[in-house]
Design a protein around this motif. Structure first.
Motif, mmCIF file in Angstrom:
data_model
loop_
_atom_site.group_PDB
_atom_site.id
_atom_site.type_symbol
_atom_site.label_atom_id
_atom_site.label_comp_id
_atom_site.label_asym_id
_atom_site.label_seq_id
_atom_site.Cartn_x
_atom_site.Cartn_y
_atom_site.Cartn_z
ATOM 1 N N GLU A 1 10.557 1.834 6.475
ATOM 2 C CA GLU A 1 10.618 1.106 5.188
ATOM 3 C C GLU A 1 9.412 1.457 4.300
ATOM 4 O OE1 GLU A 1 10.286 -0.391 8.251
ATOM 5 O OE2 GLU A 1 9.219 -2.293 8.119
ATOM 6 N N HIS A 2 8.316 1.891 4.921
ATOM 7 C CA HIS A 2 7.146 2.298 4.138
ATOM 8 C C HIS A 2 7.299 3.745 3.664
ATOM 9 C CE1 HIS A 2 5.520 -0.720 7.206
ATOM 10 N NE2 HIS A 2 5.775 -1.371 6.084
ATOM 11 N N PHE A 3 7.797 4.619 4.556
ATOM 12 C CA PHE A 3 7.977 6.027 4.155
ATOM 13 C C PHE A 3 8.849 6.097 2.890
ATOM 14 C CE2 PHE A 3 7.953 6.708 9.002
ATOM 15 C CZ PHE A 3 6.580 6.883 9.031
ATOM 16 N N ARG A 4 9.889 5.263 2.847
ATOM 17 C CA ARG A 4 10.834 5.334 1.719
ATOM 18 C C ARG A 4 10.163 5.008 0.385
ATOM 19 N NH1 ARG A 4 14.187 2.210 4.989
ATOM 20 N NH2 ARG A 4 15.580 3.483 6.260
ATOM 21 N N LYS A 5 9.098 4.188 0.454
ATOM 22 C CA LYS A 5 8.431 3.777 -0.801
ATOM 23 C C LYS A 5 7.345 4.754 -1.256
ATOM 24 C CE LYS A 5 8.242 -1.273 -0.390
ATOM 25 N NZ LYS A 5 7.193 -2.317 -0.293
ATOM 26 N N MET A 6 6.978 5.709 -0.391
ATOM 27 C CA MET A 6 5.798 6.530 -0.684
ATOM 28 C C MET A 6 6.002 7.485 -1.845
ATOM 29 S SD MET A 6 4.276 7.312 3.067
ATOM 30 C CE MET A 6 3.428 6.010 3.959
ATOM 31 N N GLY B 1 13.938 13.182 -1.603
ATOM 32 C CA GLY B 1 13.397 14.122 -2.590
ATOM 33 C C GLY B 1 11.881 14.124 -2.677
ATOM 34 N N LYS B 2 11.222 13.244 -1.916
ATOM 35 C CA LYS B 2 9.754 13.209 -1.969
ATOM 36 C C LYS B 2 9.167 13.849 -0.719
ATOM 37 C CE LYS B 2 10.013 8.857 -2.776
ATOM 38 N NZ LYS B 2 9.697 7.446 -2.939
ATOM 39 N N GLY C 1 10.853 7.846 13.595
ATOM 40 C CA GLY C 1 11.516 7.235 12.430
ATOM 41 C C GLY C 1 11.473 8.165 11.225
ATOM 42 N N LEU C 2 10.348 8.822 11.017
ATOM 43 C CA LEU C 2 10.202 9.735 9.876
ATOM 44 C C LEU C 2 11.101 10.953 10.065
ATOM 45 C CD1 LEU C 2 8.805 10.473 7.242
ATOM 46 C CD2 LEU C 2 6.871 11.362 8.559
ATOM 47 N N THR C 3 11.153 11.437 11.300
ATOM 48 C CA THR C 3 11.982 12.610 11.606
ATOM 49 C C THR C 3 13.450 12.299 11.320
ATOM 50 O OG1 THR C 3 10.386 13.188 13.304
ATOM 51 C CG2 THR C 3 12.537 14.266 13.453
ATOM 52 N N GLU C 4 13.861 11.087 11.690
ATOM 53 C CA GLU C 4 15.255 10.708 11.440
ATOM 54 C C GLU C 4 15.546 10.649 9.943
ATOM 55 O OE1 GLU C 4 16.436 7.526 14.123
ATOM 56 O OE2 GLU C 4 18.079 7.124 12.703
ATOM 57 N N LEU C 5 14.586 10.101 9.181
ATOM 58 C CA LEU C 5 14.787 10.011 7.726
ATOM 59 C C LEU C 5 14.893 11.392 7.082
ATOM 60 C CD1 LEU C 5 12.317 7.291 6.324
ATOM 61 C CD2 LEU C 5 14.807 7.179 6.478
ATOM 62 N N ALA D 1 0.835 -1.215 0.000
ATOM 63 C CA ALA D 1 0.000 0.000 0.000
ATOM 64 C C ALA D 1 0.865 1.259 0.000
ATOM 65 C CB ALA D 1 -0.920 -0.008 1.219
ATOM 66 N N ALA D 2 2.077 1.148 0.566
ATOM 67 C CA ALA D 2 2.928 2.331 0.720
ATOM 68 C C ALA D 2 3.164 3.049 -0.608
ATOM 69 C CB ALA D 2 4.256 1.925 1.360
#
Ligand code: ADE
Length: 436
Positions: A297-302, A345-346, A322-326, A277-278
């Motif tokens: 791992e889902h944020f990276r695919k969005m 970049g997204k 986790g998102l903040t770190e990314l 779904a990501a």
């Protein structure tokens, strides 16, 4: 926190003698009163209960600490409890759901002790819970179990004084059952969420509508044609998915339960893993009650531009650390209640810091459904005031007669009359001899 005019909670309101409180701005009280009265028009069942409570005073002498979302609907509940004779103190069950004008009106117009400010930080949030517990309640009324948890962890001496409680929400009930299983729960608690007249309407239609409302108010996105991912297909998830489908979205449900997944499919949704779904979704809404449903791992695919929102009780469903770190330093507020995280970049957007989107970005469930939820709360409070001595520690369902009474009163208020069974039908239902 400065406690202003620390008179005894529940003392009469007046220019010079307000109950103990910590609210943002008392000058908002008149606007708050107007909004509380507007909500009341849609709460006929609670109004009837309040009128009876005023005459009968079933809660006389009871000190009640309520930890609930401080909204216009809750205001009508606490007015009802006060009318029943209870000394009520209210604190917020979420830092972003507090409506400051409602809090002000409760203090200045209705003489109710309130500790709640919109946007409170963690420290203030817990100071407010402690201020509510300081009233030394006989009864607690919780939404999410934070007050019960605080008392059981840090104020155990009060357990002997508290004879019962109620809990509003699914997440709170799960926690209470875990406490009961550990033999850690100190008093009987009625799980209001389990009443049919609560979760069938509040969780399904209330969360469904107010979640879509929150996403739209925060973003002003067109829903038609979007890919919406709903994580969790409990009563809230079912409502959210159905309302997004109704607005023309394609909905994919993410579930871990086999039966619920099948139900989601047959209700007309796609069913997929969060991993798949990501990269498919435009809008993600979590309503699972569990932690870190959407992870790095889902944020990276969005896809670029996605929106993520949470409708579960706690703000842990989207892994924000986790998102903040990314995203590192590529984090900025792009609109009120919308924070953009740039990852590879997204641009990924999170609404209301991952807190309850329906209460943080919109006004929560409409009054008409809260009417039934809070009628159950008020009647469960009355029941516990009468029957607590007979109830061992544990988690209880709302008595069926209360549930049915709430449905009956709601239908009557809507001028809907049902058919009675004919004598022949009664007899037929009690028989077993008839066949093809
Ligand atoms: N929970 C969800 N919506 C609510 C509302 N309007 N008032 C209080 N609690 C709520």
């Amino acid at each position: 926190m400065t406690i202003q005019n620390p008179a005894a909670p529940g003392s009469a309101a007046g220019a010079s003698k307000l109950p103990a409180h910590d609210v943002a701005d008392l000058s908002l009280a008149a606007e708050g009163k107007r909004r509380i009265e507007w909500a009341e028009r849609e709460m006929p069942v609670l109004r009837l209960i309040r009128e009876r409570f005023e005459r009968e005073k079933p809660l006389a002498g009871l000190r009640l600490a309520a930890c609930l979302h401080v909204t216009t609907e809750t205001a009508n509940l606490v007015r009802t409890l006060k009318a029943g004779g209870a000394e009520v103190v209210l604190c917020a069950s979420n830092p972003l759901s507090t409506q400051d004008e409602t809090a002000a009106a409760l203090v200045a117009e209705y003489g109710i002790s309130v500790f709640a400010r919109h946007g409170a930080d963690r420290d203030m949030y817990y100071k407010h819970l402690n201020a509510a517990a300081d009233v030394r309640p006989h009864m607690t009324m919780d939404d999410g179990c934070d007050l019960v948890t605080l008392i059981h962890q840090e104020r155990r001496d009060q357990l002997t004084e508290i004879f019962a409680g109620t809990e509003e929400t699914t997440t709170g009930v799960i926690r209470l059952k875990a406490m009961a299983a550990d033999d850690a729960l100190g008093y009987p608690v009625i799980a209001v969420n389990e009443a049919l007249t609560k979760h069938l309407f509040d969780n399904r239609y209330g969360t469904g509508q107010s979640t879509v409302d929150g996403v739209i108010r925060a973003t002003n996105l067109l829903i038609a044609g979007r890919h919406v991912v709903v994580a969790g297909y409990g009563w809230c998830g079912k409502g959210i998915a159905s309302r997004f489908r109704g607005m023309g979205a394609q909905v994919a449900v993410v579930e871990v339960d086999q039966v619920r997944a099948l139900e989601a499919l047959m209700d007309g949704n796609l069913v997929m893993t969060i991993g798949d779904a990501a990269s498919w979704g435009d809008i993600f809404v979590t309503a699972t009650g569990d932690i870190h449903v959407i992870r790095p791992e889902h944020f990276r695919k969005m896809r670029d531009g996605v929106i993520m929102a949470n409708s579960g009780h706690f703000d842990c469903e989207i892994d924000l650390p986790g998102l903040t770190e990314l995203a590192g330093d590529k984090i900025r507020e792009v609109r009120e209640n919308v924070v953009e995280y740039t990852v590879g970049g997204k641009r990924l957007h999170v609404l209301a810091e991952g807190r309850l989107v329906n209460l943080s970005c919109a006004a929560g469930h409409p009054a008409s459904v809260m009417d039934m939820s809070f009628a159950n709360q008020a009647l469960a409070g009355e029941y516990l005031a009468q029957k607590h001595a007979e109830l061992p520690k544990g988690v209880y369902d709302v008595p069926q007669e209360i549930d049915v009474e709430v449905a009956r009163l709601k239908l009557a208020a809507l001028d809907i009359v049902l058919d009675p069974l004919t004598p022949e039908q009664v007899k037929y239902l009690a028989s077993w001899q008839h066949g093809t």
